[in-house]
Every structure is written in structure tokens, then in C-alpha cells.
Design a protein around this motif. Structure first.
Motif: not given
Length: 225
Positions: A16, A19, A91
Motif C-alpha cells: 500500500t 503510492v 491505488y
């Protein structure tokens, strides 16, 4: 009895914080990118908890967008609507951690079923894992969206077992998120915590994972003994 491994997706299979690079390009102050990515992720999870507790379910992508807007406001980064749309698209295409595919291939070659188990909708997770070149290495995708509750509600782990048709002692939840590990253990499943950062703390709730490993290839080593 061979175990079935249910892998959390965001933060376990998919990075995650991937990004961050795009945030560095989009933010007027690139030095805020790391803090932005971290707070965005934390708020995303907080919002999923709150929606679930309120009985006001929304798809996980909506929690992600709400968290993005909040973080933009909190850090006063002044993102435009176009910036936000672009970051949401990024994302949805985050990269997998490098240990994921080798570990999954070893586990499946040993006859161990491996499924993705996520807060994301089935459509979103299928797309994410396909783009990250992970989907073809999984046996199935299971989403909490089917019961409109988020982890760590006990109902989601019961639903996982129903979908997999497995007994609790043969069902493993594999996650880098302590709240997920604790939720699964509380619900009677086996659990493995992927401690991707050596300084990551585990919640002091008196509930411990059955296994703690630094990455997925070590998990494969342990499962195949």
C-alpha cells in the motif's frame, strides 16, 4: 489435513505504500509524501472499522476515497479533484511485494490451497491482483463485500470458512495487519503474522498469532515442513 491459507491483500500481498512515488509527483511539497501515504492507510482502516460498527457499510474503495480526502485536508496539501481521481486509480494498480509470487508457487506446488481474503470487493481485488501479476497464482478470491461487514468482525471469518468449506483448525489467516490476525484468532482460526518491518509492534491484547515470520517465503518454509 492440508491447511488452507487465506491471505490478506492490502499490506500483505500488495504494498500500500507503493503510492508514495506518485504522491511525491502530485504534492507541492514532496517531503510530505511518506507521511501522507501512512496517514491515508491508517484512516482508510479506521473508516472501515467505523462504517462496520455503525452498520453503515460502503465498499472499501469508498473508505479509501474518504480517507484520501481527510488526509488531504489534514496535511493541507491542496489536491484537486483530478489529483484525487488519479491517486485512486494508482491505488487500484499498486505493486505486489517481491516475495509474493515465489512463495505462492511453492505453497501451491506442495498442494496447499491459497486464496485472497480481502475487505475490497471481489471485482476490485481481482483487478488489483491481475495487474500485480498475482491473480493467476491464487486459487480463489473471497471478499467481505458479500456480507457487508469489514474485518475484524467475527462474521467475516465465519463467512470465509463457509466459502472454503473448511474447519477452523485447518484455516489460516495470513496477514501483516495485527488487527486482522487478532480477529481471525479470536474467531477460532489459525493465524500467521507477516512482520514486514522488524520494529513493527503487535497489539498487547493477550492474543498471539500461531506463527510470526518476516516475509512470505519464510512462511512457505514453515508450512512445508
Amino acid at each position: 489435513m492440508q491447511p488452507v491459507l487465506a491471505f490478506d491483500v492490502y499490506g500483505t500481498l500488495i504494498d500500500t505504500l507503493g503510492v508514495t512515488i506518485e504522491l511525491e509527483r502530485r504534492l507541492s511539497d514532496a517531503s510530505k509524501a511518506g507521511e501522507f501515504a501512512k496517514r491515508w492507510r491508517e484512516k482508510q482502516l479506521e473508516y472501515s472499522f467505523r462504517h462496520s460498527l455503525m452498520g453503515a457499510y460502503v465498499p472499501f474503495a469508498e473508505c479509501t476515497r474518504e480517507a484520501l480526502v481527510f488526509t488531504d485536508r489534514a496535511l493541507q496539501t491542496g489536491l484537486s479533484d483530478n489529483d484525487r481521481d488519479h491517486l485512486m486509480a494508482v491505488y487500484a494498480e499498486l505493486p505486489a511485494f517481491p516475495d509474493v509470487v515465489p512463495a505462492l508457487d511453492r505453497l501451491r506446488d506442495a498442494g496447499i490451497r491459497c486464496v485472497a481474503f480481502s475487505n475490497g470487493t471481489e471485482e476490485a481485488v481481482n483487478q488489483l491482483l491481475t495487474r500485480a501479476e498475482v491473480k493467476s497464482h491464487m486459487d480463489a478470491v473471497v471478499s467481505v463485500d458479500a456480507i457487508k461487514r469489514f474485518k475484524p468482525a467475527p462474521a467475516v471469518y465465519a463467512y470465509l470458512r463457509t466459502r472454503l468449506e473448511t474447519r477452523p483448525e485447518a484455516t489460516w489467516l495470513v496477514s501483516s495487519n495485527p488487527f486482522d490476525v487478532i480477529g481471525a484468532t479470536h474467531a477460532g482460526l489459525r493465524s500467521a503474522w507477516i512482520r514486514r518491518h522488524s520494529d513493527a509492534p503487535f497489539d498487547p491484547w493477550g492474543i498471539e498469532p500461531d506463527m510470526t515470520v518476516p516475509e512470505l517465503e519464510t512462511l512457505a518454509d514453515r508450512m512445508m515442513r
